[in-house]
Design an enzyme around this catalytic site. Structure first.
Site, PDB file in Angstrom:
ATOM      1  N   ASP A 232       0.774  -1.325   0.040  1.00 39.98           N
ATOM      2  CA  ASP A 232       0.064  -0.012  -0.180  1.00 39.98           C
ATOM      3  C   ASP A 232       1.019   1.139   0.000  1.00 39.98           C
ATOM      4  OD1 ASP A 232      -2.633   1.496   0.068  1.00 39.98           O
ATOM      5  OD2 ASP A 232      -3.026   0.431   2.056  1.00 39.98           O
TER       6      ASP A 232
ATOM      7  N   ASP B  41     -11.009   2.087  -3.065  1.00 37.16           N
ATOM      8  CA  ASP B  41     -11.447   1.850  -1.524  1.00 37.16           C
ATOM      9  C   ASP B  41     -12.914   2.210  -1.432  1.00 37.16           C
ATOM     10  OD1 ASP B  41      -9.126   1.684  -0.206  1.00 37.16           O
ATOM     11  OD2 ASP B  41      -8.714   3.501   0.460  1.00 37.16           O
TER      12      ASP B  41
HETATM   13  C1  GLA Z   1      -5.626   2.085   2.114  1.00 34.63           C
HETATM   14  C2  GLA Z   1      -6.094   0.601   1.587  1.00 34.63           C
HETATM   15  C3  GLA Z   1      -7.126  -0.189   2.312  1.00 34.63           C
HETATM   16  C4  GLA Z   1      -6.608  -0.319   3.441  1.00 34.63           C
HETATM   17  C5  GLA Z   1      -5.989   0.784   4.365  1.00 34.63           C
HETATM   18  C6  GLA Z   1      -5.218   0.307   5.556  1.00 34.63           C
HETATM   19  O1  GLA Z   1      -6.720   2.726   2.240  1.00 34.63           O
HETATM   20  O2  GLA Z   1      -6.715   0.981   0.230  1.00 34.63           O
HETATM   21  O3  GLA Z   1      -7.722  -1.109   1.503  1.00 34.63           O
HETATM   22  O4  GLA Z   1      -5.534  -1.220   3.328  1.00 34.63           O
HETATM   23  O5  GLA Z   1      -5.333   1.562   3.566  1.00 34.63           O
HETATM   24  O6  GLA Z   1      -4.744   1.405   6.162  1.00 34.63           O
END
Ligand code: GLA
Length: 735
Positions: free
Chosen positions: A477, A547
């Protein structure tokens, strides 16, 4: 194929259905763009460079050299000596001067495709592609520029990149490097790009291209949620099935600018490259700079053809690794299930329930390391928190494996929390302007990856976690964009290199990771889909799309993403309702059907959802196993767009031999007193007979139609009762 006609001094590059032509102007040795479009038979097209019209080429009449520079269709333009349009390259010499102009020196035609050092790029064997290297020079600057063009034999794609070498006696700076440029006549184009925001990535935008400069760009340090490194110039009348398209996509994950400039003479200069904002790269004598690659696609057959060209290229010539052509394990991710509130017992309870339903992998998301119980600390401290992961990681993974499931884990390796042991030990490891308080975002800073010791330290931390247990998947990420562009590690005259060095370091880390752990399934992610680009696809066969997991929001996000990228790359999960991003309640079936168009998985607490939803999971798992080969490898057709018609969405995939196809139909809001909707399918064999089955609707009887009927007259989808209803319709050829 690539030919050079010595007499005409013309290079002709042919893909199966397109031709690209470059001309070398006599005496002056300017490299000019002649043609890009449908296949041409002949080579004598140099007249298209218009060197017989005023302002004449300087060797014929030097009176208007400046005017000539400002209208000649340069294959790779420079700036500062008379061409006032966007330059391909910008330089500043040691003496502070900025002008340059390139002259042709030599060429080489190579079988295959050379690697681009340190960068992701498309690849192919000596049988699959051929590369033209045009060498140009500016003897006053002491600069050599190699223009690289690769022609693929099996797909209508030409890729371009540029390599600049200092062959002089003194250093100079590169202040702008575009990787591709096409100077062509304006055809009254529209411009198509992908725009977005966090949780609203890659919405298709089409607008008229008027005079002047139009661009899409990012200088956020990543390709970004907001704009996408993609630009297409399309005929006003171009549709899904017909019409001309000139498209460019950047194989790069950092700052970019894609631009179309309509000039006073009704020509268009289309460029793509690293964004010049804060870019300044010092080239010492003998040093080279390799620019990232641009993929160019031309078609006269509309968006479906463009899409399938990109899909084929990326599936066959960009994505790598053991999962390249393989079904991915169906995963369940605990992020929306628990956020930070989990421990070994909670994870195992989810895994136990999930494995009984046919789910194949548990992914432990953010919150397993350091003291991280909220998003305010511990990034950089990649040590398992055994207060939460009681019994340790090895035990947890072992227990998950005992259930017959694989185990995956989340990292955010590029970041550092101010509240972390790493930051306390090395405050100068964050990207920052010395002496100025840094701007926090999600309560974190970005690590200065231009420093090799930072890269090595983080890589070792990540790798030792992976070495410590049987971990088979990583979600990588990146949850904030870059600000305060400054490095404690770089000298003054190299501060302008930070953005690009950062991206190179991310590539280096992912390269090391995929080499040390070749069986790992890597999924990139950046606050959802902010780094969904071909650069990342070179390292990970899939990327988390957004997300926003709401099935209806996903329609537009996935439509825009699939415009360029294969469905096999789109991270898509079924999540709980009311949806955490928008509060919408959609049927569990619809959530499953929309996620089946991507990698497929779950993002919910399977121990807590209603029993009737849980009962549907084995059926969805079965659909995944039945159709994933088709979804992953098939041709993709857009049948209807909810973003355009505001009523329903529909897409179709067709298998290579046309024997099998899958249609997804989503009705958004239901309407009263309407007739069924007629959808005309695509890509089928007109002579084949297909059994049409509504997979999730027993009330609709199976039917048999010919491909001819389904494509020309269409299929009827009955009015569906209720909002947000979806149907999965399979077509199978009757032998
Ligand atoms: C990002 C990702 C999510 C999750 C969060 C965790 O927003 O896109 O899927 O993994 O971080 O902090």
């Amino acid at each position: 194929m690539i030919f050079f006609n010595e007499k005409e001094r013309v290079f002709k590059l042919d893909t199966p259905n397109t031709t690209y032509m470059i001309g070398i102007v006599d005496k002056e040795n300017f490299v000019g763009h002649i043609y890009y479009g449908k296949s041409l038979r002949d080579i004598d097209a140099a007249y298209l460079m218009r060197t017989e019209e005023p302002p004449f080429i300087p060797s014929k009449n030097n009176r208007e050299r400046c005017s000539f520079y400002d209208c000649f269709p340069f294959e790779y333009p420079t700036s500062g000596v008379g061409d006032y349009r966007e330059g391909g390259i910008g330089i500043r010499t040691a003496a502070g001067h900025v002008g340059s102009m390139l002259s042709y020196i030599s060429y080489e035609i190579i079988d295959g495709k050379p690697e681009l050092k340190g960068l992701p790029a498309t690849f192919g064997t000596e049988k699959e592609c051929m590369t033209l290297k045009l060498v140009c020079e500016d003897k006053y600057v002491g600069m050599q520029v190699e223009l690289l063009y690769t022609v693929f034999e099996d797909v209508d794609v030409i890729t371009r990149s540029v390599r600049i070498t200092n062959i002089g006696q003194e250093y100079f700076y590169l202040t702008r490097v575009n990787s591709a440029c096409i100077d062509m006549d304006n055809k009254d184009f529209d411009m198509v790009s992908l725009h977005g925001s966090w949780a609203r990535e890659r919405h298709i935008q089409r607008k008229t291209l008027g005079y002047g400069i139009h661009n899409v760009s990012s200088f956020r340090g990543e390709s970004s949620h907001q704009d996408h490194p993609f630009l297409a110039l399309v005929d006003k009348n171009t549709t899904q099935e017909n019409g001309e398209i000139y498209a460019m996509n950047f194989v790069y994950s950092g700052n970019f600018r894609a631009q179309a400039e309509v000039t006073q003479f009704d020509s268009v200069r289309m460029t793509m490259g690293i964004h010049p904002e804060n870019f300044c790269w010092k080239l010492e004598c003998g040093e080279s700079f390799q620019a990232p690659e641009v993929v160019m696609v031309y078609t006269d057959k509309g968006f479906d053809a463009m899409t399938n060209t990109f899909h084929k290229l990326y599936r066959n010539h960009l994505i790598r690794g053991v999962y390249k052509n393989k079904k991915r394990p169906i995963l369940i991710n605990n992020w929306e299930a628990t956020y930070f509130a989990f421990d070994t017992e909670k994870l195992l309870s989810i895994a136990k329930e999930a494995s009984a339903l046919g789910i194949e992998m548990l992914v432990m998301d953010d919150g397993w390391f350091g003291k991280r119980n909220l998003d305010n600390c511990a990034l950089g401290d990649w040590i398992v928190n055994e207060e939460k992961i009681r019994g340790g990681l090895k035990y947890l993974v072992h227990e998950v494996n005992k259930l017959g499931m694989k185990f995956g884990i989340w990292f955010e390796p590029e970041m550092i929390s101010p509240d972390s042991d790493l930051y306390r030990a090395h405050p100068d490891w964050a990207i920052a302007i010395p002496g100025r308080p840094g701007t926090e975002s999600r309560q974190q800073f970005v690590l200065d990856l231009s420093r090799q010791e930072v890269v090595d330290c983080i890589y070792e931390q990540v790798a030792s976690v992976l070495r410590s247990a049987n971990i088979e998947y990583v979600k990588w990420d990146m949850n904030r964009q870059l600000t305060d562009i400054g490095s404690y590690g770089l000298p003054v005259d190299r501060q302008g290199e930070l953005y690009h060095r950062y991206v190179l370091a991310v590539y280096q880390m992912q390269d090391r990771l995929t080499k040390e752990f070749p069986h790992l399934l890597l999924e990139n992610c950046s606050g959802g889909g902010a780094r969904f680009d071909p650069g990342m696809l070179y390292f990970s066969p899939q990327i988390w799309c957004s997300d926003d997991t709401d099935a209806i929001e996903r329609l537009e996000i996935q439509e825009g993403t699939a415009l360029i990228y294969p469905l096999s790359t789109m991270g898509a999960h079924v999540s709980d309702c009311p949806n955490h991003a928008v509060g919408r309640v959609t049927p569990f079936d619809t959530r499953g059907i929309v996620a089946l168009a991507g990698t497929f998985g779950y993002e919910l607490d399977v121990t807590k959802i209603p029993q009737e939803d849980r009962d549907k999971i084995p059926g969805q798992v079965a659909m995944y196993h039945k159709y994933n080969d088709l979804v992953r490898e098939g041709d993709y057709y857009r049948i209807a767009s909810y973003a355009q018609n505001h009523k329903y969405d529909c897409w179709q995939v067709v298998g290579a031999n046309q024997k099998q196809s899958l249609v997804t139909f989503v009705q958004v809001l239901s309407r009263v007193n309407f007739k069924s909707i007629r959808i005309c399918l695509k890509g089928l064999n007109p002579d084949m007979r297909y059994r049409v089955v509504f997979e999730n609707d027993d009330n609709i009887a199976d039917k048999v139609y010919t491909g001819d009927m389904l494509m020309k007259a269409g299929l009827l989808v009955p009015v569906l009762w209720g909002d947000f209803q979806a149907r999965l319709i399979s077509l199978t050829n009757l032998e």
